[in-house]
Design a protein around this motif. Sequence first.
Motif, PDB file in Angstrom:
ATOM      1  N   LEU A  52       0.820  -1.203   0.000  1.00 56.10           N
ATOM      2  CA  LEU A  52       0.000   0.000   0.000  1.00 56.10           C
ATOM      3  C   LEU A  52       0.858   1.258   0.000  1.00 56.10           C
ATOM      4  O   LEU A  52       0.446   2.307  -0.493  1.00 56.10           O
ATOM      5  N   TYR A  53       2.045   1.161   0.550  1.00 53.14           N
ATOM      6  CA  TYR A  53       2.930   2.304   0.705  1.00 53.14           C
ATOM      7  C   TYR A  53       3.896   2.398  -0.477  1.00 53.14           C
ATOM      8  O   TYR A  53       4.022   1.467  -1.277  1.00 53.14           O
ATOM      9  N   SER A  54       4.606   3.503  -0.559  1.00 54.40           N
ATOM     10  CA  SER A  54       5.634   3.633  -1.585  1.00 54.40           C
ATOM     11  C   SER A  54       6.837   2.801  -1.194  1.00 54.40           C
ATOM     12  O   SER A  54       7.131   2.604  -0.018  1.00 54.40           O
ATOM     13  N   GLY A  55       7.537   2.263  -2.172  1.00 55.69           N
ATOM     14  CA  GLY A  55       8.691   1.422  -1.894  1.00 55.69           C
ATOM     15  C   GLY A  55       9.037   0.607  -3.119  1.00 55.69           C
ATOM     16  O   GLY A  55       8.583   0.899  -4.239  1.00 55.69           O
ATOM     17  N   SER A  56       9.799  -0.448  -2.912  1.00 57.75           N
ATOM     18  CA  SER A  56      10.266  -1.239  -4.042  1.00 57.75           C
ATOM     19  C   SER A  56       9.350  -2.407  -4.382  1.00 57.75           C
ATOM     20  O   SER A  56       9.694  -3.246  -5.214  1.00 57.75           O
ATOM     21  N   ARG A  57       8.153  -2.462  -3.752  1.00 58.51           N
ATOM     22  CA  ARG A  57       7.242  -3.575  -4.022  1.00 58.51           C
ATOM     23  C   ARG A  57       5.795  -3.114  -4.205  1.00 58.51           C
ATOM     24  O   ARG A  57       4.862  -3.849  -3.950  1.00 58.51           O
ATOM     25  N   SER A  58       5.601  -1.886  -4.685  1.00 59.32           N
ATOM     26  CA  SER A  58       4.245  -1.340  -4.794  1.00 59.32           C
ATOM     27  C   SER A  58       3.575  -1.638  -6.136  1.00 59.32           C
ATOM     28  O   SER A  58       2.402  -1.324  -6.330  1.00 59.32           O
ATOM     29  N   ASN A  59       4.293  -2.251  -7.055  1.00 61.05           N
ATOM     30  CA  ASN A  59       3.715  -2.731  -8.307  1.00 61.05           C
ATOM     31  C   ASN A  59       4.486  -3.986  -8.711  1.00 61.05           C
ATOM     32  O   ASN A  59       5.584  -4.251  -8.209  1.00 61.05           O
ATOM     33  N   ALA A  72     -16.059  -9.818   3.360  1.00 69.32           N
ATOM     34  CA  ALA A  72     -15.482 -10.589   2.262  1.00 69.32           C
ATOM     35  C   ALA A  72     -14.113 -10.016   1.918  1.00 69.32           C
ATOM     36  O   ALA A  72     -13.986  -9.159   1.036  1.00 69.32           O
ATOM     37  N   PRO A  73     -13.068 -10.439   2.620  1.00 63.48           N
ATOM     38  CA  PRO A  73     -11.723  -9.922   2.374  1.00 63.48           C
ATOM     39  C   PRO A  73     -11.289 -10.040   0.920  1.00 63.48           C
ATOM     40  O   PRO A  73     -11.638 -11.005   0.227  1.00 63.48           O
ATOM     41  N   LEU A  74     -10.518  -9.041   0.477  1.00 62.65           N
ATOM     42  CA  LEU A  74     -10.036  -8.967  -0.905  1.00 62.65           C
ATOM     43  C   LEU A  74      -8.623  -9.541  -0.956  1.00 62.65           C
ATOM     44  O   LEU A  74      -7.664  -8.909  -0.531  1.00 62.65           O
ATOM     45  N   ILE A  75      -8.509 -10.746  -1.503  1.00 69.04           N
ATOM     46  CA  ILE A  75      -7.265 -11.507  -1.498  1.00 69.04           C
ATOM     47  C   ILE A  75      -6.656 -11.504  -2.901  1.00 69.04           C
ATOM     48  O   ILE A  75      -7.369 -11.622  -3.898  1.00 69.04           O
ATOM     49  N   SER A  93      -1.333 -11.175   2.002  1.00 67.72           N
ATOM     50  CA  SER A  93      -2.099 -11.717   0.875  1.00 67.72           C
ATOM     51  C   SER A  93      -3.180 -10.765   0.388  1.00 67.72           C
ATOM     52  O   SER A  93      -3.740 -10.971  -0.696  1.00 67.72           O
ATOM     53  N   GLY A  94      -3.496  -9.751   1.176  1.00 70.80           N
ATOM     54  CA  GLY A  94      -4.516  -8.797   0.762  1.00 70.80           C
ATOM     55  C   GLY A  94      -4.064  -7.993  -0.452  1.00 70.80           C
ATOM     56  O   GLY A  94      -2.891  -7.623  -0.563  1.00 70.80           O
ATOM     57  N   SER A  95      -4.974  -7.732  -1.360  1.00 70.89           N
ATOM     58  CA  SER A  95      -4.676  -6.850  -2.491  1.00 70.89           C
ATOM     59  C   SER A  95      -4.444  -5.437  -1.959  1.00 70.89           C
ATOM     60  O   SER A  95      -4.598  -5.181  -0.759  1.00 70.89           O
ATOM     61  N   VAL A  96      -4.098  -4.524  -2.831  1.00 69.02           N
ATOM     62  CA  VAL A  96      -3.895  -3.144  -2.380  1.00 69.02           C
ATOM     63  C   VAL A  96      -5.169  -2.601  -1.738  1.00 69.02           C
ATOM     64  O   VAL A  96      -5.130  -1.978  -0.670  1.00 69.02           O
ATOM     65  N   ALA A  97      -6.321  -2.860  -2.363  1.00 73.71           N
ATOM     66  CA  ALA A  97      -7.592  -2.419  -1.764  1.00 73.71           C
ATOM     67  C   ALA A  97      -7.852  -3.151  -0.456  1.00 73.71           C
ATOM     68  O   ALA A  97      -8.408  -2.589   0.492  1.00 73.71           O
ATOM     69  N   GLY A  98      -7.445  -4.411  -0.379  1.00 71.16           N
ATOM     70  CA  GLY A  98      -7.599  -5.163   0.856  1.00 71.16           C
ATOM     71  C   GLY A  98      -6.743  -4.599   1.971  1.00 71.16           C
ATOM     72  O   GLY A  98      -7.185  -4.475   3.114  1.00 71.16           O
ATOM     73  N   LYS A  99      -5.514  -4.238   1.643  1.00 65.01           N
ATOM     74  CA  LYS A  99      -4.647  -3.616   2.643  1.00 65.01           C
ATOM     75  C   LYS A  99      -5.227  -2.293   3.110  1.00 65.01           C
ATOM     76  O   LYS A  99      -5.134  -1.931   4.290  1.00 65.01           O
TER      77      LYS A  99
END
Length: 383
Positions: free
Chosen positions: A84-91, A136-139, A174-180
Motif C-alpha cells: 500500500l505504501y511507496s517502496g520497491s514492491r508497490s507494483n 469478504a476480504p479482498l485476497i 495476501s490482501g490486495s492493495v484495496a484489501g490492505k
Amino acid sequence: MEKSKVYFTDMRAGVGSNMLQKMERIVREAGIDKIDFKDKLVAVKIHFGEYGNMAYIRPNYAAVIVKIIRDLGGKPFLTDSNTLYSGSRSNAVDHLHTAMVNGFNLIATGCDVVIADGLRGKDERAIDVNGEFCKAPLIGAAIAEADIVVSMTHFKGHEMAGFGGTIKNLGMGSGSVAGKQEMHSTAQPKVELEKCIGCKICEKNCAHEAIKVVDKKAVIDYNKCLGCGQCVALCKNEGVVMGSTESGIILNYKIVEYTEAVLKDKPNFHVSFIMNVSPECDCWAHNDAAIVPDLGIAASFDPVALDQACADLVNAAPMLKNNMLHDKHEHEHEGECHHDHATECDHQHDKFHVMHPDTNWQIGLEYAEKRGMGTREYELIKL
C-alpha cells in the motif's frame, strides 16, 4: 480444545546437520507429507524483503520447501501481494525486480515468483468469511485461486500489530492493495507535536501525500491518510505514533479475518523463522539490530499455535544490547536494572509491548482462536 503440535529446531548445527537439513527434518516431522500435493498449485506465501532490508528469510530455505513440494507432486510458486505504501514492491514490475535482487528467482529457489494481485495490485478475489469487520476480504487472485497454501514467515516485531508472525504474513501480506487499505482504514496515526522536529522524513516517504510539515511540525490530512503506518515506522523521534490502542486492536482483528479468507477450504502448512528478530516490519528499506539471538525454526499446521509459540520463545530469550528493545528497556528502568545480559528482569516484560506500547498482539491471537482458526494451547516438540 486439544493442544496443537508445534515442532521446533534450534540453531545448533554441524557436519551432516546444517540448517537446511534441520529445516527439512522438522517440516517433514510436522507432517507436511500428509498433504496431497499431487498436481496441485501451491502458493508459497513469503515476504521477499524490501530493497535495503536484510532481515528477510534467505532464499536457500525457500528452495528446500520448493523441492519438498515438488517431490510430493505439487506445483509450487513463491508469492506475495503488492504494498500500500511507496517502496520497491508497490507494483508487480518493481516487486519482481526486488524479489530477484534479493535472491528469489528460478535459479536460486527452483520455482518462479508470481505477484498475487497483479501489475497494480487490483487483481483480487473477494472471499466471504462473514467477518465482524471484513465480510469478504479482498485476497490477491493468485493466492485465492491456489489449491494449497504454505507460508514461510520471518518472525519479528511490528510497529502496528505488535509482532509480525504467520497470521500477519498471511492476512496482510495476501490482501490486495484495496484489501490492505481496508485493513488499515482504522489505523490512522497521530503527531506528537512536542517530539516532532520537522525533519520531513514522513512527508518525503508518504505515498499518499497525506502528511506535510508546516511551521516545522508534521500535519496529517486524514482525508488522504490510509493508515499504512509508514510514517510511524520511519520516525525515530516518536513524533508520529499510532492513533490509539483501539485502532491497533481493530487492525489485528481485520488481519485475522483476512487470514481466515486465505486459508478457507485449503490445506495449509506453516513455517516460522525466528532469526534476525528485528523490531519492525520487513516492509521498510532498513532493518534495525536484532532484539534477541537467533533462536531457530518452528513449523505447524496451526497458525495460531505457531504464532503463540514463537512469541513465547522470543519473550523467554535473553535480550541483546544495542537495539530498540534494549534502548527502551533501559529508558523504562533507568537506575533499576544493572544486569549485563540474560537476566530475570528481561523476562518480566513482553518484549513486543516494550518496543511498541500502543500495540496488543495477544488480542489478535485470542480473536483467531475465537474464529476457529486454531488454538493458543500448544505442545512444543523440540528436534
